[in-house]
Design a protein around this motif. Structure first.
Motif, PDB file in Angstrom:
ATOM      1  N   GLU A 168     -96.890  46.204  24.791  1.00  0.00           N
ATOM      2  CA  GLU A 168     -96.793  44.844  25.317  1.00  0.00           C
ATOM      3  C   GLU A 168     -95.359  44.401  25.594  1.00  0.00           C
ATOM      4  OE1 GLU A 168     -97.316  44.574  20.780  1.00  0.00           O
ATOM      5  OE2 GLU A 168     -98.059  45.760  22.475  1.00  0.00           O
ATOM      6  N   ASP A 169     -94.369  45.200  25.203  1.00  0.00           N
ATOM      7  CA  ASP A 169     -92.964  44.836  25.388  1.00  0.00           C
ATOM      8  C   ASP A 169     -92.514  45.115  26.819  1.00  0.00           C
ATOM      9  OD1 ASP A 169     -93.045  44.235  22.700  1.00  0.00           O
ATOM     10  OD2 ASP A 169     -92.188  46.156  22.076  1.00  0.00           O
ATOM     11  N   GLN A 170     -91.546  44.323  27.277  1.00  0.00           N
ATOM     12  CA  GLN A 170     -91.074  44.444  28.660  1.00  0.00           C
ATOM     13  C   GLN A 170     -89.561  44.678  28.696  1.00  0.00           C
ATOM     14  OE1 GLN A 170     -93.073  44.539  31.302  1.00  0.00           O
ATOM     15  NE2 GLN A 170     -94.857  44.262  29.951  1.00  0.00           N
ATOM     16  N   PRO A 171     -89.099  45.544  29.596  1.00  0.00           N
ATOM     17  CA  PRO A 171     -87.659  45.799  29.684  1.00  0.00           C
ATOM     18  C   PRO A 171     -86.910  44.581  30.186  1.00  0.00           C
ATOM     19  CG  PRO A 171     -88.831  46.893  31.472  1.00  0.00           C
ATOM     20  CD  PRO A 171     -89.874  46.354  30.540  1.00  0.00           C
ATOM     21  N   GLY A 172     -85.708  44.404  29.645  1.00  0.00           N
ATOM     22  CA  GLY A 172     -84.842  43.312  30.057  1.00  0.00           C
ATOM     23  C   GLY A 172     -83.605  43.846  30.753  1.00  0.00           C
ATOM     24  N   LYS A 173     -82.457  43.354  30.366  1.00  0.00           N
ATOM     25  CA  LYS A 173     -81.212  43.696  31.049  1.00  0.00           C
ATOM     26  C   LYS A 173     -80.782  45.127  30.741  1.00  0.00           C
ATOM     27  CE  LYS A 173     -76.404  42.209  31.635  1.00  0.00           C
ATOM     28  NZ  LYS A 173     -75.365  41.216  31.259  1.00  0.00           N
ATOM     29  N   LEU A 174     -80.367  45.844  31.779  1.00  0.00           N
ATOM     30  CA  LEU A 174     -79.783  47.175  31.642  1.00  0.00           C
ATOM     31  C   LEU A 174     -78.335  47.082  32.104  1.00  0.00           C
ATOM     32  CD1 LEU A 174     -79.938  50.246  31.163  1.00  0.00           C
ATOM     33  CD2 LEU A 174     -80.777  50.481  33.513  1.00  0.00           C
ATOM     34  N   GLU A 175     -77.410  47.278  31.185  1.00  0.00           N
ATOM     35  CA  GLU A 175     -75.982  47.178  31.481  1.00  0.00           C
ATOM     36  C   GLU A 175     -75.351  48.560  31.389  1.00  0.00           C
ATOM     37  OE1 GLU A 175     -72.418  46.013  32.641  1.00  0.00           O
ATOM     38  OE2 GLU A 175     -74.036  44.539  32.431  1.00  0.00           O
ATOM     39  N   LEU A 176     -74.851  49.078  32.511  1.00  0.00           N
ATOM     40  CA  LEU A 176     -74.145  50.351  32.536  1.00  0.00           C
ATOM     41  C   LEU A 176     -72.654  50.041  32.591  1.00  0.00           C
ATOM     42  CD1 LEU A 176     -76.383  52.310  35.095  1.00  0.00           C
ATOM     43  CD2 LEU A 176     -76.684  52.006  32.635  1.00  0.00           C
ATOM     44  N   ALA A 177     -72.007  50.084  31.432  1.00  0.00           N
ATOM     45  CA  ALA A 177     -70.617  49.649  31.329  1.00  0.00           C
ATOM     46  C   ALA A 177     -69.639  50.675  31.893  1.00  0.00           C
ATOM     47  CB  ALA A 177     -70.282  49.357  29.869  1.00  0.00           C
ATOM     48  N   SER A 178     -69.954  51.959  31.739  1.00  0.00           N
ATOM     49  CA  SER A 178     -69.045  52.984  32.232  1.00  0.00           C
ATOM     50  C   SER A 178     -69.793  54.297  32.410  1.00  0.00           C
ATOM     51  CB  SER A 178     -67.868  53.187  31.264  1.00  0.00           C
ATOM     52  OG  SER A 178     -68.232  54.031  30.183  1.00  0.00           O
ATOM     53  N   ILE A 179     -69.125  55.264  33.006  1.00  0.00           N
ATOM     54  CA  ILE A 179     -69.693  56.592  33.100  1.00  0.00           C
ATOM     55  C   ILE A 179     -69.550  57.272  31.745  1.00  0.00           C
ATOM     56  CG2 ILE A 179     -69.161  56.763  35.557  1.00  0.00           C
ATOM     57  CD1 ILE A 179     -66.798  58.567  34.811  1.00  0.00           C
ATOM     58  N   PRO A 180     -70.314  58.334  31.479  1.00  0.00           N
ATOM     59  CA  PRO A 180     -70.170  59.047  30.207  1.00  0.00           C
ATOM     60  C   PRO A 180     -68.749  59.596  30.024  1.00  0.00           C
ATOM     61  CG  PRO A 180     -72.190  59.691  31.317  1.00  0.00           C
ATOM     62  CD  PRO A 180     -71.404  58.885  32.307  1.00  0.00           C
ATOM     63  N   PHE A 181     -68.322  59.727  28.788  1.00  0.00           N
ATOM     64  CA  PHE A 181     -66.998  60.275  28.485  1.00  0.00           C
ATOM     65  C   PHE A 181     -67.043  60.948  27.120  1.00  0.00           C
ATOM     66  CE2 PHE A 181     -67.036  56.146  26.523  1.00  0.00           C
ATOM     67  CZ  PHE A 181     -66.282  56.273  25.365  1.00  0.00           C
ATOM     68  N   ASN A 182     -66.041  61.736  26.839  1.00  0.00           N
ATOM     69  CA  ASN A 182     -65.953  62.455  25.572  1.00  0.00           C
ATOM     70  C   ASN A 182     -64.931  61.791  24.662  1.00  0.00           C
ATOM     71  OD1 ASN A 182     -65.778  64.247  23.449  1.00  0.00           O
ATOM     72  ND2 ASN A 182     -65.581  66.067  24.729  1.00  0.00           N
ATOM     73  N   PRO A 183     -65.364  61.199  23.536  1.00  0.00           N
ATOM     74  CA  PRO A 183     -64.409  60.533  22.634  1.00  0.00           C
ATOM     75  C   PRO A 183     -63.346  61.466  22.071  1.00  0.00           C
ATOM     76  CG  PRO A 183     -66.667  59.907  22.108  1.00  0.00           C
ATOM     77  CD  PRO A 183     -66.748  61.062  23.063  1.00  0.00           C
ATOM     78  N   GLY A 220     -71.357  63.501  15.805  1.00  0.00           N
ATOM     79  CA  GLY A 220     -69.971  63.207  16.121  1.00  0.00           C
ATOM     80  C   GLY A 220     -69.776  61.762  16.519  1.00  0.00           C
ATOM     81  N   PRO A 221     -68.528  61.338  16.760  1.00  0.00           N
ATOM     82  CA  PRO A 221     -68.317  59.977  17.281  1.00  0.00           C
ATOM     83  C   PRO A 221     -69.029  59.816  18.610  1.00  0.00           C
ATOM     84  CG  PRO A 221     -66.317  61.296  17.491  1.00  0.00           C
ATOM     85  CD  PRO A 221     -67.270  62.093  16.657  1.00  0.00           C
ATOM     86  N   LEU A 222     -69.607  58.653  18.827  1.00  0.00           N
ATOM     87  CA  LEU A 222     -70.434  58.425  20.010  1.00  0.00           C
ATOM     88  C   LEU A 222     -69.685  57.649  21.088  1.00  0.00           C
ATOM     89  CD1 LEU A 222     -73.830  57.387  18.337  1.00  0.00           C
ATOM     90  CD2 LEU A 222     -73.133  59.654  19.131  1.00  0.00           C
ATOM     91  N   GLY A 245     -73.560  58.983  25.397  1.00  0.00           N
ATOM     92  CA  GLY A 245     -73.588  60.329  25.943  1.00  0.00           C
ATOM     93  C   GLY A 245     -72.239  60.729  26.490  1.00  0.00           C
ATOM     94  N   THR A 246     -71.958  62.033  26.458  1.00  0.00           N
ATOM     95  CA  THR A 246     -70.687  62.543  26.970  1.00  0.00           C
ATOM     96  C   THR A 246     -70.812  63.096  28.385  1.00  0.00           C
ATOM     97  OG1 THR A 246     -71.088  64.712  25.973  1.00  0.00           O
ATOM     98  CG2 THR A 246     -69.880  63.103  24.650  1.00  0.00           C
ATOM     99  N   SER A 247     -72.043  63.258  28.882  1.00  0.00           N
ATOM    100  CA  SER A 247     -72.246  63.704  30.263  1.00  0.00           C
ATOM    101  C   SER A 247     -73.625  63.258  30.716  1.00  0.00           C
ATOM    102  CB  SER A 247     -72.112  65.224  30.375  1.00  0.00           C
ATOM    103  OG  SER A 247     -73.285  65.872  29.917  1.00  0.00           O
ATOM    104  N   SER A 248     -73.844  63.313  32.026  1.00  0.00           N
ATOM    105  CA  SER A 248     -75.133  62.899  32.572  1.00  0.00           C
ATOM    106  C   SER A 248     -76.248  63.874  32.217  1.00  0.00           C
ATOM    107  CB  SER A 248     -75.037  62.761  34.095  1.00  0.00           C
ATOM    108  OG  SER A 248     -74.648  63.999  34.679  1.00  0.00           O
ATOM    109  N   ALA A 249     -75.903  65.042  31.671  1.00  0.00           N
ATOM    110  CA  ALA A 249     -76.926  66.017  31.290  1.00  0.00           C
ATOM    111  C   ALA A 249     -77.735  65.540  30.093  1.00  0.00           C
ATOM    112  CB  ALA A 249     -76.286  67.369  30.972  1.00  0.00           C
ATOM    113  N   GLN A 250     -77.171  64.598  29.325  1.00  0.00           N
ATOM    114  CA  GLN A 250     -77.918  64.044  28.198  1.00  0.00           C
ATOM    115  C   GLN A 250     -77.406  62.638  27.885  1.00  0.00           C
ATOM    116  OE1 GLN A 250     -77.713  64.768  23.629  1.00  0.00           O
ATOM    117  NE2 GLN A 250     -78.949  66.447  24.440  1.00  0.00           N
TER     118      GLN A 250
END
Length: 304
Positions: A192-207, A250-252, A275-280
């Motif tokens: 019964e739950d509905q999706p709300g806001k999707l915020e993509l702040a940045s592309i993936p990166f490796n900490p 690891g650090p996320l 995530g660190t890449s678009s593969a996951q």
């Protein structure tokens, strides 16, 4: 019997289970799954998976989920959950984790996109000299945010392999206590739950590619509102649990969030995008992070 088993492997979006031998995904061809396992998957789990996919697929981030096929596998003993690999043309494009709730129902407690989802056979080390079937639920473990395989070597010693990246984990993963989250009860997405806001702040990166954040001050983030405020400014973040980072693979890299409107609650359910890449790309409940570590602003440079 073999043909029946292969026909039961994929659950298509129309709920018609009908795949031939040629449609069995090559990545899963080695899985020694029994017909009994598939017959025991509750209809409510299949229904929840389909409902969630239909809602997610309306967003560009999850557009590959449209008209996808599902491979549903039980997670390990005591987990009371399922890993759902989402397939297009027999190749993985994402996943869901569905967990039993205390009210005898089910909830989606994690989801993500990419070609190497959790428990992908592509992540299983090629040099493992074990005949273990990586898709056998007895060897698939999930604790908090850490997904891993637990297998045994020729000497009878346990080996723990991170199912998000294929790295071997320290032995103490089997007996050390995982971080205690602020969640008072299991929370997840229900039909019964509905999706709300999707915020993509940045592309993936490796900490780990720039560790200057280690010598910076932690942000004063104590709740969901504080985290979303930072990410709404299109600012990528690093979450670190320091000595307990193993429990988070690891650090996320925190690169956004997704909110869900809960039918019987005034509060939204928030998933952090990491995530660190678009593969996951993983979406995990932020309650699994808040209070378990600190958030930092990584140095900005041209690492991408």
């Amino acid at each position: 019997m073999k043909r029946i088993l292969q026909r039961m492997t994929l659950v298509v979006s129309s709920f018609i289970i009908s795949c031939s031998m040629t449609n069995v995904p090559p990545l899963y061809a080695s899985a020694q799954l029994t017909a009994q396992q598939y017959m025991n998957i509750p209809a409510a789990v299949e229904q929840l998976a389909q409902d969630t996919l239909s809602k997610l697929s309306l967003e560009l981030e999850f557009s590959s989920f449209a008209n996808a096929e599902l491979l549903i596998m039980p997670l390990g003993p005591g987990t009371h959950g399922y890993i759902v690999h989402i397939l297009q043309s027999a190749e993985p494009v994402g996943y869901l984790i569905i967990t039993a709730t205390g009210s005898s129902g089910y909830a989606v407690t994690e989801y993500g996109t990419g070609s190497t989802p959790l428990f992908s056979s592509l992540l299983y080390p090629k040099d493992m000299t074990s005949s273990t079937d990586m898709h056998d639920s007895r060897f698939m473990k999930y604790n908090g945010t850490l997904a891993y395989w637990q297998v045994t070597d020729h000497d009878g010693h346990s080996i723990h392999i991170d199912a998000s990246n294929g790295d071997q984990l320290p032995d103490f993963v089997s007996y050390a206590s995982s971080p205690i989250t602020i969640s008072k009860s299991l929370e997840g997405i229900q039909p019964e739950d509905q999706p709300g806001k999707l915020e993509l702040a940045s592309i993936p990166f490796n900490p780990s590619s720039n560790l200057l954040w280690l010598v910076s001050d932690a942000l004063m983030i104590h709740n969901a509102a504080g985290l979303m405020k930072q990410l709404d400014r299109h600012e990528r973040l690093v979450f670190s649990a320091h000595k307990q980072n193993m429990w988070y693979s690891g650090p996320l890299a925190i690169t956004g969030y997704h909110s869900w409107n809960i039918k019987q609650s005034d509060e939204a359910l928030i998933f952090a995008r990491t995530g660190t890449s678009s593969a996951q790309i993983r979406y995990i409940p932020i309650d699994k992070l808040l209070g378990c570590g600190s958030f930092y602003v990584p140095a900005q440079h041209n690492e991408e």
